[in-house]
Write a protein that holds these residues in place. Sequence first.
Motif, PDB file in Angstrom:
ATOM      1  N   LEU A   1       0.832  -1.197   0.000  1.00 46.65           N
ATOM      2  CA  LEU A   1       0.000   0.000   0.000  1.00 46.65           C
ATOM      3  C   LEU A   1       0.866   1.245   0.000  1.00 46.65           C
ATOM      4  O   LEU A   1       1.497   1.573   1.009  1.00 46.65           O
TER       5      LEU A   1
ATOM      6  N   ALA B   1       1.372   4.808   0.659  1.00 50.73           N
ATOM      7  CA  ALA B   1       0.655   5.716   1.556  1.00 50.73           C
ATOM      8  C   ALA B   1       1.184   7.130   1.405  1.00 50.73           C
ATOM      9  O   ALA B   1       2.393   7.359   1.487  1.00 50.73           O
TER      10      ALA B   1
ATOM     11  N   CYS C   1      -4.975  10.079   5.216  1.00 48.19           N
ATOM     12  CA  CYS C   1      -5.534   9.399   4.041  1.00 48.19           C
ATOM     13  C   CYS C   1      -5.450   7.881   4.173  1.00 48.19           C
ATOM     14  O   CYS C   1      -6.296   7.150   3.647  1.00 48.19           O
ATOM     15  N   SER C   2      -4.426   7.387   4.854  1.00 48.19           N
ATOM     16  CA  SER C   2      -4.199   5.944   4.962  1.00 48.19           C
ATOM     17  C   SER C   2      -5.109   5.273   5.980  1.00 48.19           C
ATOM     18  O   SER C   2      -5.456   4.106   5.838  1.00 48.19           O
TER      19      SER C   2
ATOM     20  N   ILE D   1      -8.401   3.407   5.157  1.00 48.93           N
ATOM     21  CA  ILE D   1      -8.095   2.399   4.143  1.00 48.93           C
ATOM     22  C   ILE D   1      -7.425   1.193   4.787  1.00 48.93           C
ATOM     23  O   ILE D   1      -7.794   0.040   4.530  1.00 48.93           O
TER      24      ILE D   1
ATOM     25  N   THR E   1      -2.718   2.411  -3.908  1.00 43.54           N
ATOM     26  CA  THR E   1      -2.293   3.679  -3.321  1.00 43.54           C
ATOM     27  C   THR E   1      -3.437   4.413  -2.639  1.00 43.54           C
ATOM     28  O   THR E   1      -4.584   4.382  -3.115  1.00 43.54           O
ATOM     29  N   THR E   2      -3.101   5.086  -1.552  1.00 40.98           N
ATOM     30  CA  THR E   2      -4.080   5.898  -0.830  1.00 40.98           C
ATOM     31  C   THR E   2      -4.345   7.220  -1.545  1.00 40.98           C
ATOM     32  O   THR E   2      -5.252   7.961  -1.147  1.00 40.98           O
TER      33      THR E   2
ATOM     34  N   SER F   1      -7.880   8.239  -2.452  1.00 38.93           N
ATOM     35  CA  SER F   1      -8.876   8.592  -1.435  1.00 38.93           C
ATOM     36  C   SER F   1      -9.203  10.085  -1.468  1.00 38.93           C
ATOM     37  O   SER F   1     -10.200  10.514  -0.896  1.00 38.93           O
TER      38      SER F   1
ATOM     39  N   TRP G   1     -11.047   4.607  -3.214  1.00 38.78           N
ATOM     40  CA  TRP G   1     -11.132   4.613  -1.754  1.00 38.78           C
ATOM     41  C   TRP G   1     -11.984   5.759  -1.211  1.00 38.78           C
ATOM     42  O   TRP G   1     -11.845   6.137  -0.056  1.00 38.78           O
TER      43      TRP G   1
ATOM     44  N   ARG H   1     -12.564   8.121   8.199  1.00 38.30           N
ATOM     45  CA  ARG H   1     -11.288   8.844   8.226  1.00 38.30           C
ATOM     46  C   ARG H   1     -11.345  10.012   9.210  1.00 38.30           C
ATOM     47  O   ARG H   1     -10.409  10.217   9.989  1.00 38.30           O
TER      48      ARG H   1
END
Length: 208
Positions: free
Chosen positions: A20, A22, A27-28, A31, A127-128, A131, A161, A170
Amino acid sequence: MSVDCRLKLDVPFGEKKVLLHACCAPCSSAIVECLLKNEITPTIFYCNPNIYPESEYLIRKNECARFAENLGLQIIDADYNHEQWLQSALPFAGEPERGHRCLECFKHRLLKTAQYAAENGFRIFTTTLASSRWKSLEQITEAGNRAAAQVGGVSFWAQNWRKGGLSERRIEIIRQYNFYEQQYCGCEFSLKASNEWRKANGKELIER
């Protein structure tokens, strides 16, 4: 009441581990939690040489590490080579957000991610970046697929995302962990654009 992840994730090839990429802890966060609830184990790859200055990079990296360590997850710190990143971005310095400079930035970071994935036994990377409502999903998907094709032996998982309650969750996690929230995307060009907007709207400038 806490918002829960409603996404049922369909990972390519039914993989149970993914790399992933990040961009930051805020943002991560949701997710990573959603992946774990779907019994998928992410290894967090922090590859963001676009961030300027280095002090800002370190703050964001440390927040990512704090979150990963709290969940018992591995986080990989890629090299911070801002000068190398700048070579790909400078020709597009005048581009706006979502312009060609952003595409080049995504290509640079996701190629590094794909290379690490291929060298370390991952078949899938994602990838984040996908998002953020400020980013182009089309650009992210293009950059990810291009990276996978260049490297070979790995596939890019183009997951959106932004849905399934992740945006709401989040916000809750940011409050729970009291994460540092950045005020600009990351690079010096986005910092300049943010300050120009702030000046025009009578807001305090970001000092870095």
